[in-house]
Design a protein around this motif. Structure first.
Motif, PDB file in Angstrom:
ATOM      1  N   MET A  62     -59.618  32.648 -16.721  1.00 31.60           N
ATOM      2  CA  MET A  62     -59.526  31.861 -15.497  1.00 31.60           C
ATOM      3  C   MET A  62     -59.967  32.725 -14.332  1.00 31.60           C
ATOM      4  SD  MET A  62     -56.179  30.009 -13.869  1.00 31.60           S
ATOM      5  CE  MET A  62     -56.136  28.814 -15.182  1.00 31.60           C
ATOM      6  N   PHE A  63     -60.720  32.144 -13.418  1.00 34.06           N
ATOM      7  CA  PHE A  63     -61.220  32.880 -12.278  1.00 34.06           C
ATOM      8  C   PHE A  63     -60.406  32.506 -11.049  1.00 34.06           C
ATOM      9  CE2 PHE A  63     -64.499  32.682 -15.373  1.00 34.06           C
ATOM     10  CZ  PHE A  63     -65.059  33.943 -15.340  1.00 34.06           C
ATOM     11  N   VAL A  64     -59.848  33.514 -10.392  1.00 35.86           N
ATOM     12  CA  VAL A  64     -58.979  33.296  -9.246  1.00 35.86           C
ATOM     13  C   VAL A  64     -59.685  33.774  -7.991  1.00 35.86           C
ATOM     14  CG1 VAL A  64     -56.750  33.816  -8.227  1.00 35.86           C
ATOM     15  CG2 VAL A  64     -56.958  33.597 -10.700  1.00 35.86           C
ATOM     16  N   ASP A  65     -59.749  32.928  -6.974  1.00 32.39           N
ATOM     17  CA  ASP A  65     -60.397  33.297  -5.729  1.00 32.39           C
ATOM     18  C   ASP A  65     -59.659  34.460  -5.086  1.00 32.39           C
ATOM     19  OD1 ASP A  65     -62.429  32.166  -3.581  1.00 32.39           O
ATOM     20  OD2 ASP A  65     -60.621  32.822  -2.543  1.00 32.39           O
ATOM     21  N   SER A  66     -60.425  35.462  -4.646  1.00 36.22           N
ATOM     22  CA  SER A  66     -59.808  36.672  -4.115  1.00 36.22           C
ATOM     23  C   SER A  66     -59.179  36.455  -2.750  1.00 36.22           C
ATOM     24  CB  SER A  66     -60.860  37.785  -4.028  1.00 36.22           C
ATOM     25  OG  SER A  66     -61.934  37.380  -3.201  1.00 36.22           O
ATOM     26  N   LEU A 105     -56.378  14.905 -21.313  1.00 37.59           N
ATOM     27  CA  LEU A 105     -57.479  14.649 -20.395  1.00 37.59           C
ATOM     28  C   LEU A 105     -58.698  15.472 -20.787  1.00 37.59           C
ATOM     29  CD1 LEU A 105     -55.541  14.696 -16.995  1.00 37.59           C
ATOM     30  CD2 LEU A 105     -56.225  12.701 -18.353  1.00 37.59           C
ATOM     31  N   PRO A 106     -59.901  14.929 -20.618  1.00 35.21           N
ATOM     32  CA  PRO A 106     -61.106  15.703 -20.924  1.00 35.21           C
ATOM     33  C   PRO A 106     -61.161  16.962 -20.065  1.00 35.21           C
ATOM     34  CG  PRO A 106     -61.628  13.379 -20.603  1.00 35.21           C
ATOM     35  CD  PRO A 106     -60.209  13.560 -20.159  1.00 35.21           C
ATOM     36  N   ALA A 107     -61.566  18.063 -20.680  1.00 34.21           N
ATOM     37  CA  ALA A 107     -61.659  19.332 -19.961  1.00 34.21           C
ATOM     38  C   ALA A 107     -62.790  20.154 -20.549  1.00 34.21           C
ATOM     39  CB  ALA A 107     -60.343  20.108 -20.043  1.00 34.21           C
ATOM     40  N   ASP A 108     -63.553  20.808 -19.666  1.00 38.13           N
ATOM     41  CA  ASP A 108     -64.649  21.650 -20.134  1.00 38.13           C
ATOM     42  C   ASP A 108     -64.126  22.892 -20.844  1.00 38.13           C
ATOM     43  OD1 ASP A 108     -66.516  19.906 -19.101  1.00 38.13           O
ATOM     44  OD2 ASP A 108     -66.610  20.927 -17.165  1.00 38.13           O
ATOM     45  N   ARG A 109     -63.025  23.453 -20.320  1.00 33.68           N
ATOM     46  CA  ARG A 109     -62.471  24.677 -20.903  1.00 33.68           C
ATOM     47  C   ARG A 109     -60.957  24.526 -21.055  1.00 33.68           C
ATOM     48  NH1 ARG A 109     -66.262  26.875 -17.250  1.00 33.68           N
ATOM     49  NH2 ARG A 109     -64.665  27.359 -15.717  1.00 33.68           N
ATOM     50  N   ARG A 123     -55.950  26.188 -19.691  1.00 33.81           N
ATOM     51  CA  ARG A 123     -54.631  25.591 -19.449  1.00 33.81           C
ATOM     52  C   ARG A 123     -53.611  26.016 -20.492  1.00 33.81           C
ATOM     53  NH1 ARG A 123     -50.932  21.477 -19.617  1.00 33.81           N
ATOM     54  NH2 ARG A 123     -51.540  20.839 -21.708  1.00 33.81           N
ATOM     55  N   THR A 124     -54.026  26.172 -21.733  1.00 27.49           N
ATOM     56  CA  THR A 124     -53.059  26.397 -22.807  1.00 27.49           C
ATOM     57  C   THR A 124     -53.271  27.687 -23.590  1.00 27.49           C
ATOM     58  OG1 THR A 124     -54.445  25.082 -24.302  1.00 27.49           O
ATOM     59  CG2 THR A 124     -52.678  23.932 -23.136  1.00 27.49           C
ATOM     60  N   GLY A 125     -54.386  28.381 -23.369  1.00 26.39           N
ATOM     61  CA  GLY A 125     -54.694  29.546 -24.192  1.00 26.39           C
ATOM     62  C   GLY A 125     -53.633  30.629 -24.143  1.00 26.39           C
ATOM     63  N   LEU A 126     -53.160  30.960 -22.949  1.00 20.81           N
ATOM     64  CA  LEU A 126     -52.174  32.030 -22.823  1.00 20.81           C
ATOM     65  C   LEU A 126     -50.865  31.649 -23.501  1.00 20.81           C
ATOM     66  CD1 LEU A 126     -51.349  34.762 -21.742  1.00 20.81           C
ATOM     67  CD2 LEU A 126     -50.822  33.688 -19.543  1.00 20.81           C
ATOM     68  N   ALA A 127     -50.421  30.419 -23.314  1.00 20.34           N
ATOM     69  CA  ALA A 127     -49.175  29.978 -23.948  1.00 20.34           C
ATOM     70  C   ALA A 127     -49.295  30.027 -25.471  1.00 20.34           C
ATOM     71  CB  ALA A 127     -48.826  28.563 -23.494  1.00 20.34           C
ATOM     72  N   THR A 142     -52.415  18.304 -33.385  1.00 23.42           N
ATOM     73  CA  THR A 142     -52.548  17.205 -32.424  1.00 23.42           C
ATOM     74  C   THR A 142     -53.088  17.611 -31.062  1.00 23.42           C
ATOM     75  OG1 THR A 142     -50.259  17.487 -31.638  1.00 23.42           O
ATOM     76  CG2 THR A 142     -50.608  16.014 -33.520  1.00 23.42           C
ATOM     77  N   GLY A 143     -53.106  18.893 -30.730  1.00 16.86           N
ATOM     78  CA  GLY A 143     -53.456  19.323 -29.383  1.00 16.86           C
ATOM     79  C   GLY A 143     -54.951  19.415 -29.136  1.00 16.86           C
ATOM     80  N   ALA A 144     -55.308  19.436 -27.850  1.00 26.72           N
ATOM     81  CA  ALA A 144     -56.721  19.503 -27.472  1.00 26.72           C
ATOM     82  C   ALA A 144     -57.324  20.871 -27.772  1.00 26.72           C
ATOM     83  CB  ALA A 144     -56.873  19.175 -25.982  1.00 26.72           C
ATOM     84  N   ASN A 145     -56.567  21.917 -27.530  1.00 25.31           N
ATOM     85  CA  ASN A 145     -57.049  23.282 -27.764  1.00 25.31           C
ATOM     86  C   ASN A 145     -56.644  23.746 -29.164  1.00 25.31           C
ATOM     87  OD1 ASN A 145     -58.274  25.719 -27.180  1.00 25.31           O
ATOM     88  ND2 ASN A 145     -56.594  26.501 -25.929  1.00 25.31           N
TER      89      ASN A 145
END
Length: 274
Positions: free
Chosen positions: A1-5, A89-93, A97-101, A126-129
């Protein structure tokens, strides 16, 4: 994830949340010394709202999993996050949202947390990721547990030419091939095994075709050409994630084509590259 500085969700570094978001070693000590409610709130904020600038280069899951175990945090909040309606919900990446968990659950499963293992299985079905969850299970779950996921994963791909193509791509792109191998060798599900064997044969043929017509480095490429090819994959004009990651492949090519005379060019690329 990219966080604005400038406008980011990162808390000040002197706070407990800020320490945990940055993965600071003393963050664990402060969390264990803080009131448990405050520590749990900060930990859950980090696990469910990935604070990393780029999850591909910052490893934070083991750090949070260890603290999760120390605090005996429970899995209710992670479960609610994974199976929230937003997951549909559709998501490009979706990994953002769930990778870290999911990675935290993987470590907890390694520590012997059976509930974390069951939660990973449920999400993989069942999950999207689901691919991330499956990769976590591939290195931790038993063969029997992985085999039970075969029908649910296969059902994601319709019995059409497009579905078979998507299935072949998913199997080819998996970080861990173990589940796919188990499903292809499962005697209790012959139709599943037959379909996967057909996809593997098709994948081998497609790989052979790609090798004949690859747009990537070819024999005779110079160091300059390999570096230019690698740079094409990291072009980023909108502040988004790179469209392709060619560093590893380029490094292997450079090892084959670079000579002593190319040292200056390689040093310049290393000092000025992304």
């Amino acid at each position: 994830m990219f966080v604005d500085s400038v406008d980011s969700d990162i808390a000040p570094s002197g706070t407990l949340l800020g320490l945990l978001q940055r993965g600071r070693g003393d963050g664990t000590l402060h969390a264990l010394a803080a009131p448990r409610v405050e520590a749990l709130s900060a930990l859950r904020q980090c696990m469910l709202n990935d604070p990393r600038r780029d999850w591909q280069v910052e490893n934070r899951s083991l750090y949070y999993a260890r603290l999760h175990t120390e605090l005996d945090a429970g899995l209710d909040q992670i479960e609610a996050h994974l199976f929230h309606p937003d997951d549909l919900l559709p998501a490009d990446r979706p990994e953002e949202r769930t990778g870290l968990a999911l990675s935290v659950l993987g470590h907890l499963a390694s520590y012997g947390d059976h509930e974390a293992l069951l939660l990973l299985r449920r999400y993989a079905a069942t999950g999207a990721n689901w691919q991330w969850a499956l990769d976590e299970l591939a290195v931790r779950d038993e063969d029997a547990g992985l085999r039970t996921l075969g029908p649910a994963v296969m059902a994601r791909f319709p019995l059409t030419a497009e579905g078979d193509a998507e299935l072949a791509e998913a199997a080819r792109n998996a970080f861990e091939p173990r589940p796919w191998r188990l499903w292809a060798e499962d005697p209790a599900r012959p139709d599943q095994a037959k379909r996967l064997h057909r996809m593997q044969e098709r994948g081998s043929f497609d790989r052979w075709q790609r090798q004949l017509s690859t747009p990537g480095p070819r024999p005779g490429w110079s160091v300059r050409e390999v570096l230019a090819w690698a740079a094409e994959g990291s072009v980023n004009t909108l502040g988004e994630a790179p469209t392709a990651h060619r560093e590893a492949a380029a490094a292997r090519c450079l090892a084959a084509v670079a000579g002593p005379d190319d040292r200056g060019q390689l040093l310049a690329a290393a000092s000025g590259g992304p």
